[in-house]
Design a protein around this motif. Structure first.
Motif: not given
Length: 322
Positions: A133-160
């Motif tokens: 498994a490789g890592e999944i990082a966020a593309l640059p986001g501008k909205t509040l929700l994108e920034q929140y998800a980036d802060r939470q590392d929502t997409l990161s493989q570290k959770h799975t």
């Protein structure tokens, strides 16, 4: 079908032939950026085939793939999965057509970084490694929700990879040896979510080999930008919980009680809002810090709602085979 053997070069550089499978549904807008990322890979071009599988798109996806296959200096093989509307069925179509012993996966809306494939394949030099498994990082986001998800590392493989039942990798950035599919079966073609975990767990339960994480193998992915998209994402996570509970017996998410919600909101209003407001005035906090708790409660409600309403279809239990 003849599958190309692993290639160990005399320079001690490990570059086996690899098949990259990408399921695509209405991906016309994403394909130019994806193809650019594939063209920029540092992996030797003659050692890779890209199997782009159109899953009954209604836009010009198939035409774009066929044009790219004719004009790009990399090996692109256009494929179609028209029978079953499912990314897992499309991946199975790619797996069956793959010519390599190592099969990698990503998605049309992902942006693999230049060294992605090279870093993803590297751990396979160890013969006991079956899944990487490789890592999944966020593309640059501008909205509040994108920034929140980036802060939470929502997409990161570290959770799975830290899943308390059993680790797994997401197919946005994953590679698996062909022998694992031969022994454990392919993806469940009628499953609509949770198939990544199901596939990895079946392989690991069979003791075919071990899973390894390659943090340098990075793909970027967009976060959800609207409340509607965020709710849909977390409801899908909830459905996945329910499906995996029925397939593998994982523990279901417990609902947050009204008392717990009340406590969290009260703590947010009386403690977090004043504290983060002061920090924001001093430019040491942002709107994301201020609204983190209510957004987290929103996603939790959506996830539990998805779990509660989900029911695993009988056909989703079917496992495909070669």
């Amino acid at each position: 079908m003849n599958h190309q053997p692993l290639d160990f070069t005399t320079t001690n550089t490990f570059f086996p032939h690899v098949s990259v499978v990408v399921p695509i549904y209405n991906g016309e807008k994403d394909l130019p950026d994806l193809i650019s990322c594939l063209l920029a890979q540092t992996y030797p071009k003659h050692q890779v085939e890209y199997l782009l599988v159109d899953n009954n798109s209604s836009d010009r996806t198939l035409t774009f793939i066929e044009t790219a296959a004719e004009h790009c200096p990399i090996t692109i093989r256009p494929l179609r999965e028209k029978q079953i509307q499912s990314s897992y069925a499309a991946r199975n179509t790619g797996i069956r057509a793959a010519m390599s012993e190592i099969i990698a996966f990503t998605d049309a809306d992902c942006r693999p970084q230049h060294q992605w494939l090279e870093a993803l394949v590297e751990p396979f030099v160890n013969q006991d490694v079956t899944i990487v498994a490789g890592e999944i990082a966020a593309l640059p986001g501008k909205t509040l929700l994108e920034q929140y998800a980036d802060r939470q590392d929502t997409l990161s493989q570290k959770h799975t990879l830290a899943h308390k039942f059993c680790p797994y990798g997401q197919t946005a950035n994953l590679a698996i040896r062909r022998i694992a599919f031969e022994k454990a079966g392919l993806f469940r073609p009628y499953l609509t979510t949770g198939g990544d975990a199901d596939m990895c767990w079946r392989i690991l339960k069979e003791n075919i080999g071990r899973l390894e994480f390659s943090p340098r193998a990075i793909v970027q992915h967009r976060h959800r930008a609207t409340l509607k998209e965020l709710e849909s994402q977390w409801r899908r996570y909830g459905r996945s919980n329910r499906y995996l509970h029925e397939l593998h017996g994982i523990e279901l998410m417990k609902p947050t009680t009204a008392k717990e919600y009340g406590y969290l909101l009260l703590r947010w209003l009386l403690k977090e809002v004043p504290k983060n407001s002061c920090k924001a005035i001093a430019r040491k906090a942002s709107l994301v810090d201020l609204l983190s708790t209510p957004i987290g409660l929103f996603t939790g409600i959506a996830r539990y709602s998805g779990q509660k309403d989900a029911q695993l279809p009988e056909k989703a239990k079917i496992i495909d085979w070669f």
